[in-house]
Motif scaffolding. Structure first.
Motif, PDB file in Angstrom:
ATOM      1  N   ASP A 142     -10.795  18.038  29.365  1.00  0.00           N
ATOM      2  CA  ASP A 142     -12.195  18.407  29.115  1.00  0.00           C
ATOM      3  C   ASP A 142     -12.396  18.843  27.668  1.00  0.00           C
ATOM      4  N   ILE A 143     -11.463  19.646  27.152  1.00  0.00           N
ATOM      5  CA  ILE A 143     -11.566  20.134  25.770  1.00  0.00           C
ATOM      6  C   ILE A 143     -11.512  18.966  24.787  1.00  0.00           C
ATOM      7  N   PHE A 144     -10.583  18.028  25.008  1.00  0.00           N
ATOM      8  CA  PHE A 144     -10.471  16.861  24.124  1.00  0.00           C
ATOM      9  C   PHE A 144     -11.754  16.025  24.153  1.00  0.00           C
ATOM     10  N   GLU A 145     -12.302  15.797  25.342  1.00  0.00           N
ATOM     11  CA  GLU A 145     -13.505  14.963  25.464  1.00  0.00           C
ATOM     12  C   GLU A 145     -14.700  15.608  24.758  1.00  0.00           C
ATOM     13  N   ILE A 146     -14.859  16.925  24.925  1.00  0.00           N
ATOM     14  CA  ILE A 146     -15.955  17.632  24.266  1.00  0.00           C
ATOM     15  C   ILE A 146     -15.783  17.611  22.754  1.00  0.00           C
ATOM     16  N   THR A 147     -14.545  17.799  22.291  1.00  0.00           N
ATOM     17  CA  THR A 147     -14.269  17.811  20.853  1.00  0.00           C
ATOM     18  C   THR A 147     -14.515  16.435  20.235  1.00  0.00           C
ATOM     19  N   VAL A 148     -14.085  15.387  20.921  1.00  0.00           N
ATOM     20  CA  VAL A 148     -14.318  14.021  20.437  1.00  0.00           C
ATOM     21  C   VAL A 148     -15.823  13.761  20.305  1.00  0.00           C
ATOM     22  N   GLN A 149     -16.597  14.165  21.299  1.00  0.00           N
ATOM     23  CA  GLN A 149     -18.052  13.981  21.239  1.00  0.00           C
ATOM     24  C   GLN A 149     -18.653  14.719  20.051  1.00  0.00           C
ATOM     25  N   LYS A 150     -18.164  15.941  19.808  1.00  0.00           N
ATOM     26  CA  LYS A 150     -18.674  16.739  18.693  1.00  0.00           C
ATOM     27  C   LYS A 150     -18.369  16.074  17.356  1.00  0.00           C
ATOM     28  N   ILE A 151     -17.152  15.581  17.191  1.00  0.00           N
ATOM     29  CA  ILE A 151     -16.772  14.965  15.914  1.00  0.00           C
ATOM     30  C   ILE A 151     -17.484  13.629  15.720  1.00  0.00           C
ATOM     31  N   GLU A 152     -17.677  12.879  16.800  1.00  0.00           N
ATOM     32  CA  GLU A 152     -18.443  11.630  16.696  1.00  0.00           C
ATOM     33  C   GLU A 152     -19.868  11.913  16.237  1.00  0.00           C
ATOM     34  N   GLN A 153     -20.443  13.030  16.708  1.00  0.00           N
ATOM     35  CA  GLN A 153     -21.783  13.406  16.260  1.00  0.00           C
ATOM     36  C   GLN A 153     -21.776  13.791  14.789  1.00  0.00           C
ATOM     37  N   MET A 154     -20.737  14.487  14.356  1.00  0.00           N
ATOM     38  CA  MET A 154     -20.609  14.843  12.941  1.00  0.00           C
ATOM     39  C   MET A 154     -20.535  13.585  12.081  1.00  0.00           C
ATOM     40  N   LYS A 155     -19.802  12.584  12.559  1.00  0.00           N
ATOM     41  CA  LYS A 155     -19.676  11.332  11.816  1.00  0.00           C
ATOM     42  C   LYS A 155     -21.016  10.598  11.761  1.00  0.00           C
ATOM     43  N   ARG A 156     -21.750  10.604  12.873  1.00  0.00           N
ATOM     44  CA  ARG A 156     -23.079   9.974  12.875  1.00  0.00           C
ATOM     45  C   ARG A 156     -24.004  10.667  11.885  1.00  0.00           C
ATOM     46  N   ASN A 157     -23.899  12.005  11.793  1.00  0.00           N
ATOM     47  CA  ASN A 157     -24.741  12.748  10.852  1.00  0.00           C
ATOM     48  C   ASN A 157     -24.424  12.377   9.410  1.00  0.00           C
ATOM     49  N   ILE A 158     -23.135  12.233   9.099  1.00  0.00           N
ATOM     50  CA  ILE A 158     -22.735  11.849   7.740  1.00  0.00           C
ATOM     51  C   ILE A 158     -23.288  10.470   7.399  1.00  0.00           C
ATOM     52  N   ILE A 159     -23.189   9.552   8.337  1.00  0.00           N
ATOM     53  CA  ILE A 159     -23.706   8.195   8.111  1.00  0.00           C
ATOM     54  C   ILE A 159     -25.218   8.231   7.910  1.00  0.00           C
ATOM     55  N   GLN A 160     -25.908   9.075   8.679  1.00  0.00           N
ATOM     56  CA  GLN A 160     -27.362   9.221   8.517  1.00  0.00           C
ATOM     57  C   GLN A 160     -27.700   9.769   7.131  1.00  0.00           C
ATOM     58  N   LYS A 161     -26.920  10.756   6.665  1.00  0.00           N
ATOM     59  CA  LYS A 161     -27.150  11.329   5.343  1.00  0.00           C
ATOM     60  C   LYS A 161     -26.914  10.293   4.243  1.00  0.00           C
ATOM     61  N   MET A 162     -25.867   9.491   4.419  1.00  0.00           N
ATOM     62  CA  MET A 162     -25.594   8.438   3.452  1.00  0.00           C
ATOM     63  C   MET A 162     -26.740   7.437   3.420  1.00  0.00           C
ATOM     64  N   ASN A 163     -27.224   7.063   4.596  1.00  0.00           N
ATOM     65  CA  ASN A 163     -28.331   6.113   4.684  1.00  0.00           C
ATOM     66  C   ASN A 163     -29.575   6.670   4.011  1.00  0.00           C
ATOM     67  N   GLN A 164     -29.802   7.971   4.170  1.00  0.00           N
ATOM     68  CA  GLN A 164     -30.952   8.626   3.540  1.00  0.00           C
ATOM     69  C   GLN A 164     -30.813   8.591   2.023  1.00  0.00           C
ATOM     70  N   ASP A 165     -29.612   8.866   1.514  1.00  0.00           N
ATOM     71  CA  ASP A 165     -29.374   8.806   0.072  1.00  0.00           C
ATOM     72  C   ASP A 165     -29.582   7.394  -0.471  1.00  0.00           C
ATOM     73  N   ILE A 166     -29.119   6.407   0.272  1.00  0.00           N
ATOM     74  CA  ILE A 166     -29.270   5.015  -0.155  1.00  0.00           C
ATOM     75  C   ILE A 166     -30.745   4.631  -0.212  1.00  0.00           C
ATOM     76  N   LYS A 167     -31.513   5.035   0.792  1.00  0.00           N
ATOM     77  CA  LYS A 167     -32.941   4.730   0.818  1.00  0.00           C
ATOM     78  C   LYS A 167     -33.658   5.366  -0.367  1.00  0.00           C
ATOM     79  N   GLU A 168     -33.236   6.594  -0.708  1.00  0.00           N
ATOM     80  CA  GLU A 168     -33.878   7.322  -1.809  1.00  0.00           C
ATOM     81  C   GLU A 168     -33.238   7.000  -3.158  1.00  0.00           C
ATOM     82  N   LYS A 169     -32.271   6.062  -3.138  1.00  0.00           N
ATOM     83  CA  LYS A 169     -31.570   5.642  -4.359  1.00  0.00           C
ATOM     84  C   LYS A 169     -30.950   6.844  -5.081  1.00  0.00           C
ATOM     85  N   ARG A 170     -30.336   7.732  -4.276  1.00  0.00           N
ATOM     86  CA  ARG A 170     -29.649   8.899  -4.817  1.00  0.00           C
ATOM     87  C   ARG A 170     -28.159   8.609  -4.906  1.00  0.00           C
ATOM     88  N   ILE A 171     -27.596   8.826  -6.072  1.00  0.00           N
ATOM     89  CA  ILE A 171     -26.160   8.683  -6.254  1.00  0.00           C
ATOM     90  C   ILE A 171     -25.712   9.781  -7.213  1.00  0.00           C
TER      91      ILE A 171
END
Length: 251
Positions: free
Chosen positions: A71-100
């Motif tokens: 149970d602990i592993f499954e919950i932790t994996v879900q949490k880290i997958e969400q963290m990774k999705r957030n990073i990808i969303q932030k990158m996509n936002q920077d790309i849209k705004e042409k921020r580098i």
């Protein structure tokens, strides 16, 4: 961290600067952590046990502990997958705004106060996949059918030769002045002015490029595929890439 990140952070005394090193490092760290946790979770799930009356109290408690660990592993994996999705969303936002980031390499320690890892992500935003915010060989090859066909002819095992294919694709794309990654290429090239090809890289270049240029002169122009451009592509790969899948992080 890769070698460049390690060099920059080797004398870092500010722990806050270690909270977020950069997008490449964050993606690499989260992917590695996910792989490790999923391997442990897989090991737990591959063997099943049935609780029956013949088990001792200690065995029953051991199975209860095992189920709790799963149970602990499954919950932790879900949490880290969400963290990774957030990073990808932030990158996509920077790309849209042409921020580098202003300075390459694009690290927090090199660009103080630039990165905002805690910015809010709209939960209603559409799902963004990793390959839309990074540079992959597939994305580069899709831009030029002639180049793609020649690469397919030259390299039978694209996975085995993924690094070399990526380098060739980067050289080709860098010659495109209207490339969507033009700002990325221009900024990182300022850090590559004194890059020299070592002996092994020169041997690799000599074993491939002259032959490629002779066989496919319209694709592998000697003026474009020089030893200097080969060294540049190798530096980009070593500094800005992630594995599984192989990709360049252009932020």
């Amino acid at each position: 961290m890769n070698s460049v990140e390690t060099e920059y952070y080797s004398i870092c005394a500010d722990t806050q600067l270690l909270e977020f090193v950069g997008y490449r490092n964050e993606l690499s760290m989260l992917s590695m952590t996910l792989a490790l946790l999923k391997s442990r979770l897989h090991a737990l799930k591959t063997v099943s046990f049935e609780v029956d009356e013949k088990l001792t109290e200690c065995q029953k408690f051991a199975l209860m502990y095992r189920a709790g660990q799963q149970d602990i592993f499954e919950i932790t994996v879900q949490k880290i997958e969400q963290m990774k999705r957030n990073i990808i969303q932030k990158m996509n936002q920077d790309i849209k705004e042409k921020r580098i980031a202003p300075l390459a390499p694009f690290l927090n320690i090199n660009n103080p106060d630039y990165y905002q890892p805690s910015i809010e992500i709209d939960s209603s935003s559409p799902f963004i996949t990793l390959d839309t915010v990074v540079i992959t060989p597939k994305r580069l090859l899709n831009k030029d059918s002639e180049f793609s066909n020649v690469i397919s002819e030259l390299f039978e095992d694209s996975e085995e030769e993924a690094d070399v294919i990526m380098m060739l694709c980067l050289i080709k794309e860098n010659s495109n002045q209207s490339s969507e990654w033009r700002e990325f290429f221009d900024k990182i090239s300022l850090n590559c002015l004194n890059i020299q090809a070592d002996e092994s890289l020169q041997e690799m270049y000599n074993s491939m490029i002259p032959v490629f240029s002779e066989e496919f002169p319209s694709v592998f122009s000697p003026e474009l595929f020089t030893l200097e451009s080969f060294a540049w592509a190798d530096h980009v790969l070593n500094t800005y890439s992630i594995d599984n899948p192989l990709a360049i992080v252009p932020l």
